[in-house]
Design a protein around this motif. Sequence first.
Motif, PDB file in Angstrom:
ATOM      1  N   LYS A   1       0.845  -1.191   0.000  1.00 25.54           N
ATOM      2  CA  LYS A   1       0.000   0.000   0.000  1.00 25.54           C
ATOM      3  C   LYS A   1       0.886   1.248   0.000  1.00 25.54           C
ATOM      4  CE  LYS A   1      -3.692   2.271   2.517  1.00 25.54           C
ATOM      5  NZ  LYS A   1      -4.583   2.214   3.677  1.00 25.54           N
TER       6      LYS A   1
ATOM      7  N   HIS B   1       4.744   3.467  -5.094  1.00 25.75           N
ATOM      8  CA  HIS B   1       4.636   4.144  -6.383  1.00 25.75           C
ATOM      9  C   HIS B   1       5.021   3.177  -7.490  1.00 25.75           C
ATOM     10  CE1 HIS B   1       5.192   7.729  -3.734  1.00 25.75           C
ATOM     11  NE2 HIS B   1       4.183   8.126  -4.480  1.00 25.75           N
TER      12      HIS B   1
ATOM     13  N   VAL C   1      -5.961  -1.646  -5.942  1.00 24.91           N
ATOM     14  CA  VAL C   1      -6.523  -0.310  -6.093  1.00 24.91           C
ATOM     15  C   VAL C   1      -5.356   0.559  -6.546  1.00 24.91           C
ATOM     16  CG1 VAL C   1      -7.595   1.664  -4.956  1.00 24.91           C
ATOM     17  CG2 VAL C   1      -8.236  -0.663  -4.273  1.00 24.91           C
ATOM     18  N   ILE C   2      -5.469   1.109  -7.743  1.00 22.34           N
ATOM     19  CA  ILE C   2      -4.392   1.912  -8.317  1.00 22.34           C
ATOM     20  C   ILE C   2      -4.945   3.290  -8.637  1.00 22.34           C
ATOM     21  CG2 ILE C   2      -2.763   2.143 -10.238  1.00 22.34           C
ATOM     22  CD1 ILE C   2      -2.891  -0.928 -10.499  1.00 22.34           C
ATOM     23  N   SER C   3      -4.231   4.328  -8.238  1.00 20.88           N
ATOM     24  CA  SER C   3      -4.653   5.705  -8.503  1.00 20.88           C
ATOM     25  C   SER C   3      -3.583   6.448  -9.276  1.00 20.88           C
ATOM     26  CB  SER C   3      -4.910   6.448  -7.188  1.00 20.88           C
ATOM     27  OG  SER C   3      -5.967   5.856  -6.477  1.00 20.88           O
ATOM     28  N   LYS C   4      -4.041   7.371 -10.119  1.00 16.30           N
ATOM     29  CA  LYS C   4      -3.132   8.277 -10.826  1.00 16.30           C
ATOM     30  C   LYS C   4      -3.384   9.667 -10.269  1.00 16.30           C
ATOM     31  CE  LYS C   4      -2.012  10.320 -15.291  1.00 16.30           C
ATOM     32  NZ  LYS C   4      -1.910  11.680 -14.797  1.00 16.30           N
ATOM     33  N   TYR C   5      -2.318  10.317  -9.872  1.00 20.04           N
ATOM     34  CA  TYR C   5      -2.419  11.661  -9.314  1.00 20.04           C
ATOM     35  C   TYR C   5      -1.789  12.668 -10.261  1.00 20.04           C
ATOM     36  CZ  TYR C   5      -3.878   9.729  -4.879  1.00 20.04           C
ATOM     37  OH  TYR C   5      -4.583   9.079  -3.891  1.00 20.04           O
TER      38      TYR C   5
ATOM     39  N   GLU D   1      -6.325  13.273  -7.181  1.00 20.07           N
ATOM     40  CA  GLU D   1      -6.524  11.949  -7.761  1.00 20.07           C
ATOM     41  C   GLU D   1      -7.313  12.101  -9.055  1.00 20.07           C
ATOM     42  OE1 GLU D   1      -7.595   7.594  -6.123  1.00 20.07           O
ATOM     43  OE2 GLU D   1      -9.052   9.144  -5.648  1.00 20.07           O
TER      44      GLU D   1
ATOM     45  N   ILE E   1      -7.468   9.496 -11.614  1.00 21.60           N
ATOM     46  CA  ILE E   1      -8.019   8.207 -12.044  1.00 21.60           C
ATOM     47  C   ILE E   1      -7.848   7.213 -10.909  1.00 21.60           C
ATOM     48  CG2 ILE E   1      -7.791   6.282 -13.668  1.00 21.60           C
ATOM     49  CD1 ILE E   1      -6.525   8.257 -15.637  1.00 21.60           C
ATOM     50  N   ARG E   2      -8.866   6.367 -10.701  1.00 19.86           N
ATOM     51  CA  ARG E   2      -8.751   5.271  -9.733  1.00 19.86           C
ATOM     52  C   ARG E   2      -9.243   3.997 -10.409  1.00 19.86           C
ATOM     53  NH1 ARG E   2     -11.057   5.503  -3.763  1.00 19.86           N
ATOM     54  NH2 ARG E   2      -9.187   6.770  -3.575  1.00 19.86           N
ATOM     55  N   ILE E   3      -8.419   2.962 -10.343  1.00 14.35           N
ATOM     56  CA  ILE E   3      -8.770   1.645 -10.880  1.00 14.35           C
ATOM     57  C   ILE E   3      -8.891   0.709  -9.693  1.00 14.35           C
ATOM     58  CG2 ILE E   3      -8.022  -0.282 -12.335  1.00 14.35           C
ATOM     59  CD1 ILE E   3      -6.312   1.836 -13.871  1.00 14.35           C
ATOM     60  N   ILE E   4     -10.052   0.081  -9.562  1.00 16.35           N
ATOM     61  CA  ILE E   4     -10.281  -0.831  -8.434  1.00 16.35           C
ATOM     62  C   ILE E   4     -10.542  -2.224  -8.987  1.00 16.35           C
ATOM     63  CG2 ILE E   4     -11.753  -1.386  -6.469  1.00 16.35           C
ATOM     64  CD1 ILE E   4     -12.394   1.635  -6.313  1.00 16.35           C
TER      65      ILE E   4
END
Length: 82
Positions: free
Chosen positions: A30, A33, A51-55, A65, A67-70
Amino acid sequence: MDTGNFFLDSLPVAVLQRLAFQLETVRLTKGQHLYLQGQTVDYVYFPITAVISKYQSSEDGRAIEAIRIIRASGSTSRIARR
């Protein structure tokens, strides 16, 4: 071949078999990067459970944030060397 990843599992079997030798399963932690802006991309990640996020930075420098991919929960991903 069932990889647990929707994209990889949608590929024709012959294509997936050609890629299989390049794939390995890794456990991510968790907050880890995957990439930082300006870095060279050495791996492609195909999430199995994650759970992957693009900031992005806002005009005033705050991290937003974008984009969030769950994909379920956890942090295991399958990757391929570039």
